[in-house]
Design a protein around this motif. Structure first.
Motif: not given
Length: 125
Positions: A90-109
């Motif tokens: 799990d060692t890594a640099v962790y980033y927070c990000a914001a993404g606009r929702l799109r119909v039919g697109v999963p959160l990870g995509g």
């Protein structure tokens, strides 16, 4: 201007826990998802977890399911990543990000267009 500021990283032994925080500002995030990503040394950036700002549905990478929990506190514009049972991988640099929702697109995509500067998490064996 959107600002995402991560905190809470550090050094922890394997099996330990950390909670990352992300303070978000600069826009209304009602139609957005907030995500956590990570980049380990020598590897590509990868999706870790995401949450809808409104409604609170979540998504996780298989590698962290059952160990990590993403949550948000709308009144404070805060997003958290509770990380338990940490492993050296799990060692890594962790980033927070914001993404606009799109119909039919999963959160990870989603396209995550706004990023924080990252916080280092190091898990020792």
């Amino acid at each position: 201007q959107v600002t995402l500021l991560e905190s809470g990283g550090g050094l922890v032994q394997a099996g330990g826990s950390l909670r990352l925080s992300c303070a978000a500002s600069g826009r209304t995030f009602f139609n957005y998802a907030m995500g956590w990503f990570r980049r380990a040394p020598g590897k590509e950036r990868e999706f870790v977890a995401a949450i809808r700002w409104s409604g609170g549905s979540t998504a996780y990478a298989d590698s962290v399911k059952g160990r990590f929990t993403i949550s948000r506190e709308n009144a404070k514009n805060m997003v958290y990543l509770q990380m338990n049972s940490l492993k050296p991988e799990d060692t890594a640099v962790y980033y927070c990000a914001a993404g606009r929702l799109r119909v039919g697109v999963p959160l990870g995509g989603l396209n995550y267009d706004d990023w924080g500067q990252g916080t280092q998490v190091t898990v020792s064996s």
